[in-house]
Design an enzyme around this catalytic site. Structure first.
Site, PDB file in Angstrom:
ATOM      1  N   ASP A  29       0.849  -1.194   0.000  1.00  0.00           N
ATOM      2  CA  ASP A  29       0.000   0.000   0.000  1.00  0.00           C
ATOM      3  C   ASP A  29       0.885   1.244   0.000  1.00  0.00           C
ATOM      4  O   ASP A  29       1.904   1.304   0.695  1.00  0.00           O
ATOM      5  CB  ASP A  29      -0.911  -0.004   1.237  1.00  0.00           C
ATOM      6  CG  ASP A  29      -2.078   0.965   1.098  1.00  0.00           C
ATOM      7  OD1 ASP A  29      -3.229   0.503   1.006  1.00  0.00           O
ATOM      8  OD2 ASP A  29      -1.837   2.198   1.079  1.00  0.00           O
ATOM      9  N   ILE A  30       0.483   2.250  -0.772  1.00  0.00           N
ATOM     10  CA  ILE A  30       1.269   3.481  -0.902  1.00  0.00           C
ATOM     11  C   ILE A  30       1.238   4.307   0.388  1.00  0.00           C
ATOM     12  O   ILE A  30       2.126   5.135   0.617  1.00  0.00           O
ATOM     13  CB  ILE A  30       0.751   4.288  -2.118  1.00  0.00           C
ATOM     14  CG1 ILE A  30       1.828   5.191  -2.692  1.00  0.00           C
ATOM     15  CG2 ILE A  30      -0.507   5.073  -1.782  1.00  0.00           C
ATOM     16  CD1 ILE A  30       1.461   5.768  -4.051  1.00  0.00           C
ATOM     17  N   ASN A  86     -13.041  -3.159   2.473  1.00  0.00           N
ATOM     18  CA  ASN A  86     -14.017  -2.083   2.595  1.00  0.00           C
ATOM     19  C   ASN A  86     -14.989  -2.126   1.416  1.00  0.00           C
ATOM     20  O   ASN A  86     -14.575  -2.384   0.287  1.00  0.00           O
ATOM     21  CB  ASN A  86     -13.300  -0.732   2.615  1.00  0.00           C
ATOM     22  CG  ASN A  86     -12.370  -0.592   3.813  1.00  0.00           C
ATOM     23  OD1 ASN A  86     -12.698  -1.045   4.902  1.00  0.00           O
ATOM     24  ND2 ASN A  86     -11.214   0.025   3.612  1.00  0.00           N
ATOM     25  N   VAL A  95     -10.999   2.824  -3.760  1.00  0.00           N
ATOM     26  CA  VAL A  95     -10.633   2.274  -5.077  1.00  0.00           C
ATOM     27  C   VAL A  95     -11.630   1.162  -5.390  1.00  0.00           C
ATOM     28  O   VAL A  95     -11.758   0.191  -4.624  1.00  0.00           O
ATOM     29  CB  VAL A  95      -9.188   1.732  -5.086  1.00  0.00           C
ATOM     30  CG1 VAL A  95      -8.856   1.135  -6.453  1.00  0.00           C
ATOM     31  CG2 VAL A  95      -8.186   2.828  -4.733  1.00  0.00           C
ATOM     32  N   HIS A  99     -10.227  -5.386  -3.021  1.00  0.00           N
ATOM     33  CA  HIS A  99      -8.880  -5.625  -2.507  1.00  0.00           C
ATOM     34  C   HIS A  99      -8.965  -5.961  -1.033  1.00  0.00           C
ATOM     35  O   HIS A  99      -9.789  -5.430  -0.303  1.00  0.00           O
ATOM     36  CB  HIS A  99      -7.988  -4.393  -2.715  1.00  0.00           C
ATOM     37  CG  HIS A  99      -8.599  -3.099  -2.291  1.00  0.00           C
ATOM     38  ND1 HIS A  99      -9.509  -2.420  -3.076  1.00  0.00           N
ATOM     39  CD2 HIS A  99      -8.467  -2.364  -1.157  1.00  0.00           C
ATOM     40  CE1 HIS A  99      -9.890  -1.327  -2.448  1.00  0.00           C
ATOM     41  NE2 HIS A  99      -9.284  -1.274  -1.275  1.00  0.00           N
ATOM     42  N   MET A 100      -8.071  -6.849  -0.639  1.00  0.00           N
ATOM     43  CA  MET A 100      -7.939  -7.204   0.760  1.00  0.00           C
ATOM     44  C   MET A 100      -6.717  -6.485   1.307  1.00  0.00           C
ATOM     45  O   MET A 100      -5.634  -6.580   0.742  1.00  0.00           O
ATOM     46  CB  MET A 100      -7.784  -8.720   0.870  1.00  0.00           C
ATOM     47  CG  MET A 100      -7.687  -9.235   2.274  1.00  0.00           C
ATOM     48  SD  MET A 100      -7.737 -11.046   2.287  1.00  0.00           S
ATOM     49  CE  MET A 100      -9.468 -11.348   1.977  1.00  0.00           C
ATOM     50  N   HIS A 101      -6.906  -5.733   2.392  1.00  0.00           N
ATOM     51  CA  HIS A 101      -5.774  -5.126   3.101  1.00  0.00           C
ATOM     52  C   HIS A 101      -5.229  -6.178   4.058  1.00  0.00           C
ATOM     53  O   HIS A 101      -5.968  -6.699   4.893  1.00  0.00           O
ATOM     54  CB  HIS A 101      -6.227  -3.930   3.943  1.00  0.00           C
ATOM     55  CG  HIS A 101      -6.807  -2.779   3.190  1.00  0.00           C
ATOM     56  ND1 HIS A 101      -6.093  -1.630   2.935  1.00  0.00           N
ATOM     57  CD2 HIS A 101      -8.035  -2.587   2.653  1.00  0.00           C
ATOM     58  CE1 HIS A 101      -6.858  -0.771   2.277  1.00  0.00           C
ATOM     59  NE2 HIS A 101      -8.044  -1.329   2.096  1.00  0.00           N
TER      60      HIS A 101
HETATM   61  P1  5GP Z   1      -9.757   1.408   0.218  1.00  0.00           P
HETATM   62  O1  5GP Z   1      -9.889   2.730   0.914  1.00  0.00           O
HETATM   63  O2  5GP Z   1     -10.445   1.437  -1.143  1.00  0.00           O
HETATM   64  O3  5GP Z   1     -10.174   0.223   1.045  1.00  0.00           O
HETATM   65  O4  5GP Z   1      -8.214   1.182  -0.021  1.00  0.00           O
HETATM   66  C1  5GP Z   1      -7.513   1.743  -1.068  1.00  0.00           C
HETATM   67  C2  5GP Z   1      -6.060   1.692  -0.703  1.00  0.00           C
HETATM   68  O5  5GP Z   1      -5.302   1.934  -1.872  1.00  0.00           O
HETATM   69  C3  5GP Z   1      -5.626   2.747   0.323  1.00  0.00           C
HETATM   70  O6  5GP Z   1      -5.091   2.102   1.474  1.00  0.00           O
HETATM   71  C4  5GP Z   1      -4.588   3.585  -0.417  1.00  0.00           C
HETATM   72  O7  5GP Z   1      -3.513   3.975   0.402  1.00  0.00           O
HETATM   73  C5  5GP Z   1      -4.143   2.655  -1.527  1.00  0.00           C
HETATM   74  N1  5GP Z   1      -3.698   3.323  -2.728  1.00  0.00           N
HETATM   75  C6  5GP Z   1      -4.276   4.385  -3.350  1.00  0.00           C
HETATM   76  N2  5GP Z   1      -3.596   4.717  -4.464  1.00  0.00           N
HETATM   77  C7  5GP Z   1      -2.551   3.838  -4.556  1.00  0.00           C
HETATM   78  C8  5GP Z   1      -1.486   3.662  -5.506  1.00  0.00           C
HETATM   79  O8  5GP Z   1      -1.360   4.377  -6.498  1.00  0.00           O
HETATM   80  N3  5GP Z   1      -0.620   2.656  -5.258  1.00  0.00           N
HETATM   81  C9  5GP Z   1      -0.732   1.830  -4.175  1.00  0.00           C
HETATM   82  N4  5GP Z   1       0.181   0.894  -4.024  1.00  0.00           N
HETATM   83  N5  5GP Z   1      -1.722   1.960  -3.262  1.00  0.00           N
HETATM   84  C10 5GP Z   1      -2.617   2.959  -3.461  1.00  0.00           C
END
Ligand code: 5GP
Ligand code: ZN
Length: 113
Positions: A29-30, A86, A95, A99-101
């Site tokens: 994760d970024i 989420n 996004v 995706h699984m964190h």
């Molecule tokens: P969500 O909020 O949809 O559950 O998680 C999206 C995740 O994607 C966030 O934890 C965010 O930090 C990560 N993310 C957003 N943009 C990028 C990117 O360009 N590259 C990577 N590796 N992670 C990203």
């Protein structure tokens, strides 16, 4: 399709990839929320948890199995870790490609904020 994670899967934009097979990609994760914070995604575009179909169920199992294996490889499977998925706006999804964190390497509290 303008999907950030599909672009990482297609190597159109760089991702810090830690695991890849024919159906699954995992990358850091970024904006990490833990010492290890990996996103595990299906290569198939599925927008939200609500869009998972019967035929996708083995794939969802592979996401979970990948999380468990990565946790074991990194040495925190026994001490414990957190996985989060989420769904939609109120669930904190930003996004729209499922995706699984996988987060590990620190202690988590519950309930989460
Ligand atoms: P969500 O909020 O949809 O559950 O998680 C999206 C995740 O994607 C966030 O934890 C965010 O930090 C990560 N993310 C957003 N943009 C990028 C990117 O360009 N590259 C990577 N590796 N992670 C990203
Ligand atoms: Zn996608």
């Amino acid at each position: 399709m303008n999907c950030l994670f599909c672009k990482i899967i297609d190597h159109e934009i760089p991702g810090d990839i830690v695991f890849e097979d024919d159906e699954v990609l995992a990358f850091n994760d970024i904006n990490p929320q833990a010492p290890t914070h990996i996103l595990i995604v299906p290569k198939k575009h599925i927008a939200t948890l609500n869009d998972i179909e019967e035929g996708d169920l083995p794939l969802v199992g592979r996401l979970q199995n990948t999380a468990a294996r990565l946790a074991a490889e990194r040495g925190f499977a026994e001490e414990g870790y957190r996985v989060v998925m989420n769904c939609n706006e109120a669930g904190g999804q930003t996004v729209y490609h499922i995706h699984m964190h996988l987060m590990g390497g620190r202690r988590f509290t519950w309930p989460a904020g």
